[in-house]
Design a protein around this motif. Structure first.
Motif, PDB file in Angstrom:
ATOM      1  N   THR A  54     -52.564 -59.764 -61.577  1.00 24.03           N
ATOM      2  CA  THR A  54     -52.573 -58.218 -61.697  1.00 24.03           C
ATOM      3  C   THR A  54     -51.621 -57.468 -62.172  1.00 24.03           C
ATOM      4  O   THR A  54     -51.250 -56.275 -62.305  1.00 24.03           O
ATOM      5  CB  THR A  54     -52.742 -57.851 -60.289  1.00 24.03           C
ATOM      6  N   LYS A  55     -50.486 -58.470 -62.791  1.00 20.72           N
ATOM      7  CA  LYS A  55     -49.167 -57.739 -63.438  1.00 20.72           C
ATOM      8  C   LYS A  55     -49.607 -57.335 -64.941  1.00 20.72           C
ATOM      9  O   LYS A  55     -48.836 -57.059 -65.668  1.00 20.72           O
ATOM     10  CB  LYS A  55     -47.900 -58.831 -63.285  1.00 20.72           C
ATOM     11  N   ARG A  56     -50.902 -57.829 -65.375  1.00 22.98           N
ATOM     12  CA  ARG A  56     -51.172 -57.562 -66.646  1.00 22.98           C
ATOM     13  C   ARG A  56     -51.394 -55.958 -66.977  1.00 22.98           C
ATOM     14  O   ARG A  56     -51.309 -55.307 -65.874  1.00 22.98           O
ATOM     15  CB  ARG A  56     -52.483 -58.189 -67.007  1.00 22.98           C
ATOM     16  N   PRO A  57     -51.175 -55.295 -68.120  1.00 24.29           N
ATOM     17  CA  PRO A  57     -51.542 -53.866 -68.519  1.00 24.29           C
ATOM     18  C   PRO A  57     -52.849 -53.359 -67.880  1.00 24.29           C
ATOM     19  O   PRO A  57     -53.863 -54.011 -67.870  1.00 24.29           O
ATOM     20  CB  PRO A  57     -51.728 -53.920 -70.079  1.00 24.29           C
ATOM     21  N   GLY A  58     -52.676 -52.316 -66.919  1.00 26.30           N
ATOM     22  CA  GLY A  58     -53.668 -51.671 -66.177  1.00 26.30           C
ATOM     23  C   GLY A  58     -53.832 -52.366 -64.956  1.00 26.30           C
ATOM     24  O   GLY A  58     -54.713 -51.834 -64.067  1.00 26.30           O
ATOM     25  N   GLY A  59     -53.149 -53.412 -64.593  1.00 21.09           N
ATOM     26  CA  GLY A  59     -53.134 -53.847 -63.190  1.00 21.09           C
ATOM     27  C   GLY A  59     -54.586 -54.527 -62.915  1.00 21.09           C
ATOM     28  O   GLY A  59     -55.423 -54.910 -63.939  1.00 21.09           O
ATOM     29  N   ILE A  60     -54.845 -54.437 -61.271  1.00 21.63           N
ATOM     30  CA  ILE A  60     -56.255 -55.117 -61.003  1.00 21.63           C
ATOM     31  C   ILE A  60     -57.450 -54.271 -61.639  1.00 21.63           C
ATOM     32  O   ILE A  60     -58.533 -54.935 -61.841  1.00 21.63           O
ATOM     33  CB  ILE A  60     -56.345 -55.065 -59.496  1.00 21.63           C
ATOM     34  N   ALA A  61     -57.121 -52.951 -62.137  1.00 19.25           N
ATOM     35  CA  ALA A  61     -58.237 -52.164 -62.651  1.00 19.25           C
ATOM     36  C   ALA A  61     -58.567 -52.254 -64.104  1.00 19.25           C
ATOM     37  O   ALA A  61     -59.141 -51.482 -64.662  1.00 19.25           O
ATOM     38  CB  ALA A  61     -58.215 -50.757 -61.964  1.00 19.25           C
ATOM     39  N   GLY A  62     -57.607 -53.152 -64.785  1.00 15.83           N
ATOM     40  CA  GLY A  62     -57.573 -53.031 -66.105  1.00 15.83           C
ATOM     41  C   GLY A  62     -58.816 -53.969 -66.714  1.00 15.83           C
ATOM     42  O   GLY A  62     -59.444 -54.612 -65.933  1.00 15.83           O
ATOM     43  N   LYS A  63     -59.198 -54.067 -68.023  1.00 12.79           N
ATOM     44  CA  LYS A  63     -60.166 -54.373 -68.829  1.00 12.79           C
ATOM     45  C   LYS A  63     -59.968 -55.938 -68.687  1.00 12.79           C
ATOM     46  O   LYS A  63     -61.107 -56.512 -68.409  1.00 12.79           O
ATOM     47  CB  LYS A  63     -60.173 -54.003 -70.030  1.00 12.79           C
ATOM     48  N   ASP A  64     -58.741 -56.490 -68.600  1.00 13.89           N
ATOM     49  CA  ASP A  64     -58.794 -58.078 -68.586  1.00 13.89           C
ATOM     50  C   ASP A  64     -59.072 -58.550 -67.420  1.00 13.89           C
ATOM     51  O   ASP A  64     -59.661 -59.445 -67.341  1.00 13.89           O
ATOM     52  CB  ASP A  64     -57.315 -58.452 -69.073  1.00 13.89           C
ATOM     53  N   MET A  65     -58.765 -57.806 -66.397  1.00 23.52           N
ATOM     54  CA  MET A  65     -59.100 -58.117 -64.990  1.00 23.52           C
ATOM     55  C   MET A  65     -60.393 -57.813 -64.498  1.00 23.52           C
ATOM     56  O   MET A  65     -60.964 -58.708 -63.724  1.00 23.52           O
ATOM     57  CB  MET A  65     -58.178 -57.250 -63.890  1.00 23.52           C
ATOM     58  N   GLU A  66     -61.088 -57.028 -65.439  1.00 23.82           N
ATOM     59  CA  GLU A  66     -62.677 -57.041 -65.041  1.00 23.82           C
ATOM     60  C   GLU A  66     -63.410 -58.282 -65.132  1.00 23.82           C
ATOM     61  O   GLU A  66     -64.244 -58.510 -64.628  1.00 23.82           O
ATOM     62  CB  GLU A  66     -63.491 -55.885 -65.799  1.00 23.82           C
ATOM     63  N   LYS A  67     -63.071 -58.864 -66.200  1.00 28.36           N
ATOM     64  CA  LYS A  67     -63.729 -60.052 -66.668  1.00 28.36           C
ATOM     65  C   LYS A  67     -63.475 -61.239 -65.657  1.00 28.36           C
ATOM     66  O   LYS A  67     -64.143 -61.927 -65.215  1.00 28.36           O
ATOM     67  CB  LYS A  67     -63.115 -60.698 -68.061  1.00 28.36           C
ATOM     68  N   LEU A  68     -62.065 -61.236 -65.112  1.00 29.07           N
ATOM     69  CA  LEU A  68     -61.664 -62.295 -64.277  1.00 29.07           C
ATOM     70  C   LEU A  68     -62.331 -62.081 -62.783  1.00 29.07           C
ATOM     71  O   LEU A  68     -62.775 -62.703 -62.164  1.00 29.07           O
ATOM     72  CB  LEU A  68     -60.224 -62.255 -64.144  1.00 29.07           C
ATOM     73  N   ARG A  69     -62.237 -60.724 -62.357  1.00 26.33           N
ATOM     74  CA  ARG A  69     -63.067 -60.309 -61.281  1.00 26.33           C
ATOM     75  C   ARG A  69     -64.512 -60.824 -61.293  1.00 26.33           C
ATOM     76  O   ARG A  69     -65.075 -61.251 -60.160  1.00 26.33           O
ATOM     77  CB  ARG A  69     -62.806 -58.830 -60.966  1.00 26.33           C
ATOM     78  N   MET A  70     -65.371 -60.498 -62.448  1.00 20.30           N
ATOM     79  CA  MET A  70     -66.870 -60.989 -62.547  1.00 20.30           C
ATOM     80  C   MET A  70     -66.906 -62.315 -62.358  1.00 20.30           C
ATOM     81  O   MET A  70     -67.750 -63.079 -61.799  1.00 20.30           O
ATOM     82  CB  MET A  70     -67.239 -60.347 -63.644  1.00 20.30           C
ATOM     83  N   ARG A  71     -65.910 -63.216 -62.904  1.00 22.34           N
ATOM     84  CA  ARG A  71     -66.011 -64.466 -63.000  1.00 22.34           C
ATOM     85  C   ARG A  71     -65.637 -64.961 -61.677  1.00 22.34           C
ATOM     86  O   ARG A  71     -66.384 -65.883 -61.080  1.00 22.34           O
ATOM     87  CB  ARG A  71     -64.989 -65.231 -64.046  1.00 22.34           C
ATOM     88  N   GLU A  72     -64.869 -64.422 -60.793  1.00 20.56           N
ATOM     89  CA  GLU A  72     -64.703 -65.010 -59.557  1.00 20.56           C
ATOM     90  C   GLU A  72     -65.880 -64.648 -58.506  1.00 20.56           C
ATOM     91  O   GLU A  72     -66.174 -65.396 -57.824  1.00 20.56           O
ATOM     92  CB  GLU A  72     -63.270 -64.036 -58.990  1.00 20.56           C
ATOM     93  N   ILE A  73     -66.517 -63.434 -58.715  1.00 20.72           N
ATOM     94  CA  ILE A  73     -67.780 -63.274 -58.088  1.00 20.72           C
ATOM     95  C   ILE A  73     -68.681 -64.288 -58.338  1.00 20.72           C
ATOM     96  O   ILE A  73     -69.434 -64.864 -57.456  1.00 20.72           O
ATOM     97  CB  ILE A  73     -68.302 -61.691 -58.311  1.00 20.72           C
ATOM     98  N   LYS A  74     -69.156 -64.412 -59.504  1.00 20.12           N
ATOM     99  CA  LYS A  74     -70.044 -65.267 -59.924  1.00 20.12           C
ATOM    100  C   LYS A  74     -69.468 -66.747 -59.506  1.00 20.12           C
ATOM    101  O   LYS A  74     -70.558 -67.467 -58.793  1.00 20.12           O
ATOM    102  CB  LYS A  74     -70.262 -65.389 -61.559  1.00 20.12           C
ATOM    103  N   ASN A  75     -68.376 -67.289 -59.467  1.00 18.49           N
ATOM    104  CA  ASN A  75     -68.083 -68.352 -59.161  1.00 18.49           C
ATOM    105  C   ASN A  75     -68.191 -68.466 -57.715  1.00 18.49           C
ATOM    106  O   ASN A  75     -68.585 -69.636 -57.164  1.00 18.49           O
ATOM    107  CB  ASN A  75     -66.673 -68.854 -59.552  1.00 18.49           C
ATOM    108  N   GLY A  76     -67.861 -67.580 -56.822  1.00 18.51           N
ATOM    109  CA  GLY A  76     -68.102 -67.581 -55.440  1.00 18.51           C
ATOM    110  C   GLY A  76     -69.605 -67.653 -55.102  1.00 18.51           C
ATOM    111  O   GLY A  76     -69.918 -68.358 -54.054  1.00 18.51           O
ATOM    112  N   ARG A  77     -70.518 -67.033 -55.824  1.00 21.99           N
ATOM    113  CA  ARG A  77     -71.948 -66.893 -55.535  1.00 21.99           C
ATOM    114  C   ARG A  77     -72.260 -68.663 -55.817  1.00 21.99           C
ATOM    115  O   ARG A  77     -73.146 -69.100 -54.774  1.00 21.99           O
ATOM    116  CB  ARG A  77     -72.663 -66.251 -56.387  1.00 21.99           C
TER     117      ARG A  77
END
Length: 219
Positions: free
Chosen positions: A172-195
């Motif tokens: 989350t130290k990337r530009p934009g923090g946890i709400a940034g565009k880069d993190m959106e992809k990682l967050r979606m991957r986490e949700i899908k891998n969790g499922r």
């Protein structure tokens, strides 16, 4: 005429709010192409009267269960493949694949179970061998974490579901923090891998309880 028209007004209002809520649910983060970019029928039924806070609560619940399931699948495979830490920093003479030692450490003096016994057990047997004191510690730590998560998500009003302020790897130290565009992809991957992990651990446990229940490869 005015009376008859006003009789239909609440119904129309409820209908329009229902349509708006359905649209909002379909736009919720985590809805993806696998379900046609729409919430599945069961989820829609559960959330039909839900407000934004309720949707956020279910999103947090899914993320937490997904994270636990991902850890569970790794733990299941490690136990099944016989890979273990050297007696949890216990006596020398053991290694990752051979947990035996000249001096077996007791996990529970009341039951006589040792760390070596746990290492040789099947995944579900290993779970049943953990004494009450061990489970008590696990529940205390889990409850403590839940209190922190609740405070950070609801009392502090963090917008992103699953954001509990714990990020040891610094994603989350990337530009934009946890709400940034880069993190959106990682967050979606986490949700899908969790499922996937939730379905996987459910299938593996079912196969342990009912041998042959899962007719595909499994550890």
């Amino acid at each position: 005429c005015l009376a008859s028209a006003s009789a239909f007004a609440p119904s129309a209002s409820r209908q329009s709010s229902g349509i708006a809520l359905n649209a909002a649910i379909d736009d919720a983060f985590g809805v993806s192409i696998e379900t046609g970019n729409k919430v599945p029928p069961l989820g829609r039924e559960i959330l039909k009267d839900a407000g934004p806070d309720a949707v956020k609560w279910f999103q947090n619940a899914e993320i937490k269960h997904g994270r636990i399931a991902m850890v569970a699948t790794i733990g299941f495979m490690v136990q099944k493949f016989g890979v273990h830490f050297p007696l949890y920093l216990g006596p020398s003479g053991s290694n990752g694949f051979h947990p035996e030692s000249s001096d077996a450490w007791l996990l529970s003096s009341s039951t006589g179970v040792t760390f070596s016994d746990i290492a040789h057990a099947a995944p579900l047997d290993a779970v049943s061998m953990v004494p009450f004191a061990g489970w008590f510690q696990i529940f205390v730590v889990a409850g403590w974490f839940e209190c922190i998560a609740y405070n950070r998500q609801w009392a502090e009003g963090r917008e992103i579901p699953g954001d509990y302020g714990y990020d040891p790897l610094g994603f989350t130290k990337r530009p934009g923090g946890i709400a940034g565009k880069d993190m959106e992809k990682l967050r979606m991957r986490e949700i899908k891998n969790g499922r996937v992990a939730m379905m996987t651990i459910a299938a593996w446990v079912s196969n342990e309880v009912i041998p042959g229940a899962l007719p595909v490869w499994h550890p």
